[in-house]
Design an enzyme around this catalytic site. Structure first.
Site, PDB file in Angstrom:
ATOM      1  N   SER A   1       1.278  -0.776  -0.183  1.00 14.96           N
ATOM      2  CA  SER A   1       0.008   0.177  -0.251  1.00 14.96           C
ATOM      3  C   SER A   1       1.089   1.296  -0.005  1.00 14.96           C
ATOM      4  CB  SER A   1      -0.723   0.003   1.119  1.00 14.96           C
ATOM      5  OG  SER A   1      -1.671   1.412   1.412  1.00 14.96           O
TER       6      SER A   1
ATOM      7  N   LYS B   1      -3.079   4.871  -2.381  1.00 18.49           N
ATOM      8  CA  LYS B   1      -3.817   5.591  -1.784  1.00 18.49           C
ATOM      9  C   LYS B   1      -4.534   7.214  -2.422  1.00 18.49           C
ATOM     10  CE  LYS B   1      -4.134   3.302   2.520  1.00 18.49           C
ATOM     11  NZ  LYS B   1      -5.553   3.185   2.599  1.00 18.49           N
TER      12      LYS B   1
ATOM     13  N   ASP C   1      -7.143   2.716  -2.890  1.00 23.85           N
ATOM     14  CA  ASP C   1      -7.834   2.690  -2.043  1.00 23.85           C
ATOM     15  C   ASP C   1      -8.564   4.217  -1.574  1.00 23.85           C
ATOM     16  OD1 ASP C   1      -9.290   2.548   0.674  1.00 23.85           O
ATOM     17  OD2 ASP C   1      -7.152   1.393   1.649  1.00 23.85           O
TER      18      ASP C   1
ATOM     19  N   GLU D   1     -11.210   0.831  -3.774  1.00 21.61           N
ATOM     20  CA  GLU D   1     -11.598  -0.075  -2.691  1.00 21.61           C
ATOM     21  C   GLU D   1     -12.205   1.018  -1.744  1.00 21.61           C
ATOM     22  OE1 GLU D   1      -7.988  -1.083  -0.318  1.00 21.61           O
ATOM     23  OE2 GLU D   1      -8.762  -1.244   1.911  1.00 21.61           O
TER      24      GLU D   1
ATOM     25  N   GLY E   1      -4.547  -4.533   5.497  1.00 20.98           N
ATOM     26  CA  GLY E   1      -3.177  -4.945   6.437  1.00 20.98           C
ATOM     27  C   GLY E   1      -3.462  -3.684   7.410  1.00 20.98           C
TER      28      GLY E   1
HETATM   29  C1  NPQ Z   1      -6.579   0.379   4.442  1.00 25.10           C
HETATM   30  N1  NPQ Z   1      -4.483   0.157   5.041  1.00 25.10           N
HETATM   31  O1  NPQ Z   1      -6.425  -0.671   4.018  1.00 25.10           O
HETATM   32  C2  NPQ Z   1      -5.680   0.508   6.045  1.00 25.10           C
HETATM   33  C3  NPQ Z   1      -5.543   1.764   6.491  1.00 25.10           C
HETATM   34  C4  NPQ Z   1      -4.144   2.258   7.416  1.00 25.10           C
HETATM   35  C5  NPQ Z   1      -2.508  -0.833   4.624  1.00 25.10           C
HETATM   36  O2  NPQ Z   1      -3.367   1.097   3.767  1.00 25.10           O
HETATM   37  C6  NPQ Z   1      -1.214   4.564  10.148  1.00 25.10           C
HETATM   38  C7  NPQ Z   1      -1.423   5.031   9.237  1.00 25.10           C
HETATM   39  C8  NPQ Z   1      -1.601   3.035  10.073  1.00 25.10           C
HETATM   40  C9  NPQ Z   1      -2.527   5.169   7.920  1.00 25.10           C
HETATM   41  C10 NPQ Z   1      -3.667   1.781   9.034  1.00 25.10           C
HETATM   42  C11 NPQ Z   1      -3.275  -0.471   4.449  1.00 25.10           C
HETATM   43  C12 NPQ Z   1      -2.599   2.524   9.608  1.00 25.10           C
HETATM   44  C13 NPQ Z   1      -3.464   3.628   8.215  1.00 25.10           C
HETATM   45  C14 NPQ Z   1      -4.545   1.624   7.782  1.00 25.10           C
HETATM   46  C15 NPQ Z   1      -4.170   3.177   7.468  1.00 25.10           C
HETATM   47  O3  NPQ Z   1      -7.491   0.617   4.188  1.00 25.10           O
HETATM   48 MG    MG Z   2      -8.700   0.133   3.100  1.00 28.81          MG
END
Ligand code: NPQ
Ligand code: MG
Length: 368
Positions: free
Chosen positions: A135, A163, A188, A213, A290
């Site tokens: 990610s 993102k 995402d 996403e 994650g």
């Molecule tokens: C998601 N995770 O899928 C999450 C969001 C997420 C791997 O994109 C610190 C900063 C911790 C931002 C934990 C991924 C986080 C964060 C999760 C974002 O939406």
């Molecule tokens: Mg997500």
């Protein structure tokens, strides 16, 4: 088993680089660890809640509070404790799925360590390694993004997730697609759009993304169904899916054709397996999300990702994607895959030296 003690520990894990999403920038991960002692083995669980309630309603201080005041005493009162019993005993408490997941995982780890069985074997893993994606946060510029993505592809990641947010969507996707050819690519939005952005999001269609996403608010399931009729790119839900029941409903409504399974978000690995099963029964592929877990949470996620309907690479990245020093021996990418741990329970333990170094507070929780 009988629960004999529960330790709640707070750690701060600095990130190798700031991680920016539509809900803010993080430079460190503030994490709650749950360690249970039983009359048999001990077990570990990692709470996925962030420091603030911006990804979901839960946040780490709230999780610690509900665990200490309500969840731990309820579980400690069960005489013949099993992981199976945890969900049933905690069902009267509304919400707080990340807190529940951490406690259930610790109990399951203790149970499986006592039995000598791995998480993967218990959950029904069908492979010994899982394909991994990564990610990629929002960046200040397209050149910086291309450098970062190039580095991950060189490291062997098999899928890139960008993102996105309004103002950082079409152009970064176009740039990555043009530079890196037919790389498996998805985006995402973490709820950053509204249904009136449907025409705009349809401009992503020419880039052949695997999925978009969670473009809309977590409670806007009908909005996602409407969006799915306007855009050609498959819609995947993350924040909206809180249980096997909400997964079934979202699928029935046509709100998603792919599901991101995060065990923490649905209350634990037993419910996560039920989400996997209900999606499989509906022909909906899943992948493992994650939450920037340490090796403790990562070990369990990798085991889950080895189930048969996890047909897309997960956000199960290697330890060094997020942390210079992980809590456990590092998970390393080999040929774009992570190995499913085979030892009893999670198959890994925190390194005592690292654990001591990152700990900011530790306390024994009252059992009644
Ligand atoms: C998601 N995770 O899928 C999450 C969001 C997420 C791997 O994109 C610190 C900063 C911790 C931002 C934990 C991924 C986080 C964060 C999760 C974002 O939406
Ligand atoms: Mg997500």
């Amino acid at each position: 088993m009988k629960l004999e003690g529960v330790e709640l520990r707070r750690i701060v894990m600095p990130l190798v680089a700031p991680f920016r999403t539509s809900f803010g920038t993080q430079t460190a991960r503030d994490i709650l660890l749950v360690r249970v002692r039983t009359d048999g083995a001990e077990g570990w669980g990692e709470c996925a809640a962030l420091g603030n309630p911006l990804y979901s309603a839960e946040y780490v201080d709230g999780a610690a509070d509900v665990l200490r005041r309500f969840l731990i005493p309820a579980v400690a009162a069960v005489p013949d404790l099993t992981a199976q019993a945890v969900g049933r005993v905690l069902a009267p408490v509304k919400g707080h799925r990340m807190a529940k997941a951490a406690l259930e995982t610790a109990v399951l780890d203790a149970e499986l360590r006592g039995l000598g069985q791995s998480f993967g074997s218990f959950l029904g893993a069908v492979t010994d390694r899982v394909p991994c994606g990564v990610s990629v946060g929002i960046m200040d510029s397209i050149p910086e993004l291309l450098d970062t993505v190039g580095g991950y592809l060189d490291a062997g990641y098999l899928r890139i997730k960008l993102k996105i947010e309004p103002g950082w969507d079409i152009e970064p996707v176009r740039a990555v697609r043009e530079r890196f050819g037919d790389t498996a690519l998805q985006v995402d939005a973490n709820c950053a759009y509204s249904v009136s952005d449907a025409r705009h999001l349809a401009r992503l269609d020419p880039f052949d993304l695997l999925l978009i996403e969670q473009p809309l608010d977590e409670d806007d399931v009908l909005g996602h169904a409407e969006l799915a009729r306007t855009v050609r790119t498959p819609i995947c839900l993350d924040e909206s899916i809180t249980s096997a029941r909400t997964a079934a409903a979202a699928i029935r409504l046509g709100a998603c054709s792919v599901v991101n399974v995060k065990p923490a978000r649905v209350g634990g690995y037993l419910e996560a397996r039920r989400v996997h099963d209900v999606c499989a029964a509906n022909g909906v592929p899943v992948w493992c999300g994650g939450m920037l877990e340490t090796g403790i949470g990562r070990a369990a996620n990798v085991a889950l990702a080895a189930l048969p309907n996890f047909t897309l690479p997960g956000d199960t990245s290697a330890s060094d994607r997020y942390y210079a020093t992980d809590l456990t021996p590092p998970f390393r990418l080999e040929d774009g895959h992570l190995a499913v741990p085979t030892g009893p329970g999670l198959g890994v333990l925190p390194d005592p030296g690292v654990l001591a170094e990152v700990t900011t507070a530790v306390a024994e929780a009252p059992l009644r």
